[in-house]
Design a protein around this motif. Structure first.
Motif, PDB file in Angstrom:
ATOM      1  N   GLU A 202      76.923  46.240  30.769  1.00 48.29           N
ATOM      2  CA  GLU A 202      77.567  46.871  31.965  1.00 48.29           C
ATOM      3  C   GLU A 202      77.264  48.226  31.988  1.00 48.29           C
ATOM      4  O   GLU A 202      77.536  48.678  33.405  1.00 48.29           O
ATOM      5  CB  GLU A 202      79.120  46.612  31.637  1.00 48.29           C
ATOM      6  N   GLU A 203      76.812  49.247  31.133  1.00 50.27           N
ATOM      7  CA  GLU A 203      76.422  50.389  31.514  1.00 50.27           C
ATOM      8  C   GLU A 203      74.968  50.639  31.809  1.00 50.27           C
ATOM      9  O   GLU A 203      74.722  51.803  32.168  1.00 50.27           O
ATOM     10  CB  GLU A 203      76.757  51.179  30.131  1.00 50.27           C
ATOM     11  N   CYS A 204      74.177  49.620  31.764  1.00 47.89           N
ATOM     12  CA  CYS A 204      73.013  49.664  32.300  1.00 47.89           C
ATOM     13  C   CYS A 204      72.633  50.100  33.840  1.00 47.89           C
ATOM     14  O   CYS A 204      73.440  49.783  34.627  1.00 47.89           O
ATOM     15  CB  CYS A 204      72.112  48.411  32.016  1.00 47.89           C
ATOM     16  N   THR A 205      71.567  50.872  33.970  1.00 47.23           N
ATOM     17  CA  THR A 205      71.550  51.285  35.323  1.00 47.23           C
ATOM     18  C   THR A 205      69.846  50.858  35.562  1.00 47.23           C
ATOM     19  O   THR A 205      68.891  51.304  34.701  1.00 47.23           O
ATOM     20  CB  THR A 205      71.448  52.724  35.284  1.00 47.23           C
ATOM     21  N   GLU A 206      69.676  50.718  36.653  1.00 45.63           N
ATOM     22  CA  GLU A 206      68.295  50.279  37.026  1.00 45.63           C
ATOM     23  C   GLU A 206      67.700  51.053  38.270  1.00 45.63           C
ATOM     24  O   GLU A 206      68.382  51.373  39.348  1.00 45.63           O
ATOM     25  CB  GLU A 206      68.141  48.624  37.612  1.00 45.63           C
ATOM     26  N   ASP A 207      66.538  51.704  38.188  1.00 46.58           N
ATOM     27  CA  ASP A 207      66.038  52.509  39.353  1.00 46.58           C
ATOM     28  C   ASP A 207      64.835  51.668  40.074  1.00 46.58           C
ATOM     29  O   ASP A 207      64.318  50.412  39.754  1.00 46.58           O
ATOM     30  CB  ASP A 207      65.611  53.766  38.755  1.00 46.58           C
ATOM     31  N   GLN A 208      64.146  52.430  40.706  1.00 46.61           N
ATOM     32  CA  GLN A 208      62.818  51.748  41.460  1.00 46.61           C
ATOM     33  C   GLN A 208      61.760  51.439  40.383  1.00 46.61           C
ATOM     34  O   GLN A 208      61.009  50.461  40.587  1.00 46.61           O
ATOM     35  CB  GLN A 208      62.352  52.673  42.554  1.00 46.61           C
TER      36      GLN A 208
ATOM     37  N   THR B 205      58.825  47.213  38.304  1.00 41.17           N
ATOM     38  CA  THR B 205      58.253  46.550  37.045  1.00 41.17           C
ATOM     39  C   THR B 205      58.740  44.939  36.834  1.00 41.17           C
ATOM     40  O   THR B 205      58.037  44.261  36.307  1.00 41.17           O
ATOM     41  CB  THR B 205      58.608  47.283  35.759  1.00 41.17           C
ATOM     42  N   CYS B 206      60.027  44.651  36.962  1.00 44.56           N
ATOM     43  CA  CYS B 206      60.488  43.373  36.955  1.00 44.56           C
ATOM     44  C   CYS B 206      59.960  42.427  37.638  1.00 44.56           C
ATOM     45  O   CYS B 206      59.482  41.249  37.335  1.00 44.56           O
ATOM     46  CB  CYS B 206      62.015  43.186  36.968  1.00 44.56           C
ATOM     47  N   LYS B 207      59.434  42.839  38.972  1.00 45.68           N
ATOM     48  CA  LYS B 207      58.644  42.014  40.000  1.00 45.68           C
ATOM     49  C   LYS B 207      57.241  41.806  39.408  1.00 45.68           C
ATOM     50  O   LYS B 207      56.787  40.652  39.425  1.00 45.68           O
ATOM     51  CB  LYS B 207      58.689  42.265  41.166  1.00 45.68           C
ATOM     52  N   ALA B 208      56.678  42.835  38.674  1.00 41.75           N
ATOM     53  CA  ALA B 208      55.530  42.654  38.352  1.00 41.75           C
ATOM     54  C   ALA B 208      55.354  41.916  37.279  1.00 41.75           C
ATOM     55  O   ALA B 208      54.547  40.803  37.212  1.00 41.75           O
ATOM     56  CB  ALA B 208      54.875  44.061  38.103  1.00 41.75           C
TER      57      ALA B 208
ATOM     58  N   ILE C 153      45.069  41.756  38.125  1.00 42.87           N
ATOM     59  CA  ILE C 153      45.869  42.854  38.211  1.00 42.87           C
ATOM     60  C   ILE C 153      45.334  43.784  39.263  1.00 42.87           C
ATOM     61  O   ILE C 153      46.439  44.696  39.920  1.00 42.87           O
ATOM     62  CB  ILE C 153      45.659  43.733  36.880  1.00 42.87           C
ATOM     63  N   SER C 154      44.298  43.853  39.666  1.00 46.51           N
ATOM     64  CA  SER C 154      44.053  44.935  40.860  1.00 46.51           C
ATOM     65  C   SER C 154      44.364  44.685  42.326  1.00 46.51           C
ATOM     66  O   SER C 154      44.607  45.222  43.096  1.00 46.51           O
ATOM     67  CB  SER C 154      42.497  44.842  41.054  1.00 46.51           C
ATOM     68  N   SER C 155      45.014  43.136  42.348  1.00 48.14           N
ATOM     69  CA  SER C 155      45.624  42.898  43.675  1.00 48.14           C
ATOM     70  C   SER C 155      47.234  42.946  43.322  1.00 48.14           C
ATOM     71  O   SER C 155      47.831  42.312  44.553  1.00 48.14           O
ATOM     72  CB  SER C 155      45.004  41.456  43.824  1.00 48.14           C
ATOM     73  N   LEU C 156      47.857  43.259  42.416  1.00 49.31           N
ATOM     74  CA  LEU C 156      49.027  43.051  42.164  1.00 49.31           C
ATOM     75  C   LEU C 156      49.916  43.856  43.030  1.00 49.31           C
ATOM     76  O   LEU C 156      51.017  43.633  43.587  1.00 49.31           O
ATOM     77  CB  LEU C 156      49.426  42.986  40.820  1.00 49.31           C
ATOM     78  N   GLY C 157      49.311  45.127  43.195  1.00 48.71           N
ATOM     79  CA  GLY C 157      49.939  46.081  43.890  1.00 48.71           C
ATOM     80  C   GLY C 157      50.135  45.540  45.351  1.00 48.71           C
ATOM     81  O   GLY C 157      51.328  45.612  46.041  1.00 48.71           O
ATOM     82  N   GLN C 158      49.280  44.925  45.865  1.00 50.79           N
ATOM     83  CA  GLN C 158      49.243  44.493  47.342  1.00 50.79           C
ATOM     84  C   GLN C 158      50.029  43.268  47.340  1.00 50.79           C
ATOM     85  O   GLN C 158      50.943  43.108  48.511  1.00 50.79           O
ATOM     86  CB  GLN C 158      47.951  43.994  47.644  1.00 50.79           C
ATOM     87  N   GLN C 159      50.214  42.598  46.172  1.00 50.03           N
ATOM     88  CA  GLN C 159      51.309  41.294  46.357  1.00 50.03           C
ATOM     89  C   GLN C 159      52.846  41.828  46.341  1.00 50.03           C
ATOM     90  O   GLN C 159      53.538  40.959  46.891  1.00 50.03           O
ATOM     91  CB  GLN C 159      51.117  40.318  45.143  1.00 50.03           C
ATOM     92  N   LEU C 160      52.830  43.064  45.752  1.00 48.27           N
ATOM     93  CA  LEU C 160      54.443  43.671  45.747  1.00 48.27           C
ATOM     94  C   LEU C 160      54.567  44.547  46.840  1.00 48.27           C
ATOM     95  O   LEU C 160      55.459  45.209  46.752  1.00 48.27           O
ATOM     96  CB  LEU C 160      54.621  44.166  44.373  1.00 48.27           C
ATOM     97  N   HIS C 161      53.628  44.744  47.925  1.00 46.86           N
ATOM     98  CA  HIS C 161      53.795  45.637  49.039  1.00 46.86           C
ATOM     99  C   HIS C 161      54.002  47.008  48.504  1.00 46.86           C
ATOM    100  O   HIS C 161      54.816  47.893  49.021  1.00 46.86           O
ATOM    101  CB  HIS C 161      54.851  45.222  49.595  1.00 46.86           C
ATOM    102  N   CYS C 162      53.207  47.432  47.486  1.00 47.11           N
ATOM    103  CA  CYS C 162      53.100  48.939  46.909  1.00 47.11           C
ATOM    104  C   CYS C 162      51.809  49.199  46.817  1.00 47.11           C
ATOM    105  O   CYS C 162      50.797  48.499  46.576  1.00 47.11           O
ATOM    106  CB  CYS C 162      54.201  49.274  45.878  1.00 47.11           C
TER     107      CYS C 162
ATOM    108  N   LEU D 112      52.410  51.142  41.318  1.00 44.73           N
ATOM    109  CA  LEU D 112      52.687  50.169  40.258  1.00 44.73           C
ATOM    110  C   LEU D 112      52.438  50.431  38.931  1.00 44.73           C
ATOM    111  O   LEU D 112      53.294  50.159  37.966  1.00 44.73           O
ATOM    112  CB  LEU D 112      52.281  48.635  40.734  1.00 44.73           C
ATOM    113  N   GLU D 113      51.319  50.877  38.853  1.00 45.12           N
ATOM    114  CA  GLU D 113      50.578  50.984  37.447  1.00 45.12           C
ATOM    115  C   GLU D 113      51.476  52.308  36.757  1.00 45.12           C
ATOM    116  O   GLU D 113      51.803  52.228  35.632  1.00 45.12           O
ATOM    117  CB  GLU D 113      49.339  51.523  37.460  1.00 45.12           C
ATOM    118  N   ARG D 114      52.058  53.383  37.324  1.00 48.88           N
ATOM    119  CA  ARG D 114      52.690  54.191  36.902  1.00 48.88           C
ATOM    120  C   ARG D 114      54.234  53.903  36.556  1.00 48.88           C
ATOM    121  O   ARG D 114      54.709  54.181  35.300  1.00 48.88           O
ATOM    122  CB  ARG D 114      52.910  55.656  37.822  1.00 48.88           C
TER     123      ARG D 114
END
Length: 289
Positions: A165-171, A176-179, A188-197, A202-204
């Protein structure tokens, strides 16, 4: 619930029943070696991108060896994501009750937030919120785990809920969860495009949350899937050329080099000594006597 039992071990694995806990925890597991059983004493633990909190009796020793050195201790401890294969000391009777977290889940925990993810480490638990503030009685939990898996898992759900309950999630954790949901089935090279970023963003974010690159995590997931496939089949059923193609290797020599690098032995050695390689901690279990 999956329960595997035999003369050499008691082993069960169960997912959390509470949906809020299941967001961060993949499964709970138990493994025990009893005093009257003689099994392979020094099994290997596969590379794993997930972290484990291992609850053990306070006087029970553990030892993890790698090519670069050994980590020893006693009692409950963290097993952080590891790219290296660990050799475990199972020469003496032991029992471990484990909590396997989802990949990158520790990033969102209050006591880990903002810290650089720890990799390839085994660390004694000192001041961990879960064990100190929640006042977990390790002996009671372990006794319950031996007797009734479901009740033990329900107890762990109840103990973990206030922590999460104390967990926090940022961007970074959200992307990362979506990836992670698409990583094993994507280039891998197309994953950013799939996730619209951007791929760089994405890598960072992924490395900030998990401590691993996308390629490193994908490779460990592939190894786990391959070892599970091998474990389910007899030596007579194993066609290494077919296996190489199935798991994305260019040819059999490529697969052989990969296994030697990751696990330290060739496919032929695996066929003869399957008990050398295990992931008893919430994954493939193949301990041989």
């Amino acid at each position: 619930m999956s329960i595997l039992s035999g003369e050499d071990q008691i082993h069960w694995l169960q997912a959390p029943a509470n949906a809020s806990v299941a967001k961060y925890v993949q499964c709970y597991w138990l493994i025990e070696k009893r005093p009257d059983i003689h099994t392979y004493s020094y099994p290997k633990l596969n590379p794993d991108p997930a972290a484990h909190l291992i609850i053990s009796p306070s006087d029970q020793a553990y030892r993890h060896d790698t090519c670069s050195g050994s980590t020893t201790g006693a009692g409950s401890h963290w097993l952080y994501p590891h790219q290296n294969t660990f050799e475990l000391d199972h020469s003496q009777p032991f029992i471990h009750l484990g909590i396997k977290f989802h990949i990158g889940a520790l990033y969102s925990l209050p006591e880990c937030s903002g810290n650089t993810p720890r990799l390839d480490e085994v660390a004694q638990i000192q001041g961990t919120t879960l064990l100190s503030e929640r006042e977990i009685n390790q002996d009671v939990l372990i006794a319950l785990a031996r007797k009734e898996a479901k009740l033990c898992c329900d107890q762990l759900d109840a103990l973990l809920m206030p922590w999460f309950e104390e967990c926090t999630e940022d961007q970074h954790s959200k992307i990362t969860c979506k990836a992670l949901h698409q990583l094993d089935d994507s280039i891998i090279s197309s994953l950013g495009q799939q996730l619209h970023c951007s791929q760089r963003t994405l890598e960072r974010s992924f490395q900030r949350v998990t401590g691993l690159t996308l390629k490193q995590c994908q490779s460990m997931n592939k190894l786990e899937a391959m070892l599970e496939y091998l474990y389910q089949r007899s030596s007579a059923e194993l066609d290494w050329v077919e296996i190489a193609l199935k798991f994305g290797f260019s040819d059999q020599p490529h697969l052989i080099r990969y296994l030697k690098k990751q696990l330290g032995f060739t496919p032929k050695t695996y066929e003869k000594q399957r008990g050398l390689t295990i992931d008893v901690y919430g994954g493939v279990s193949s301990i041989s006597s």
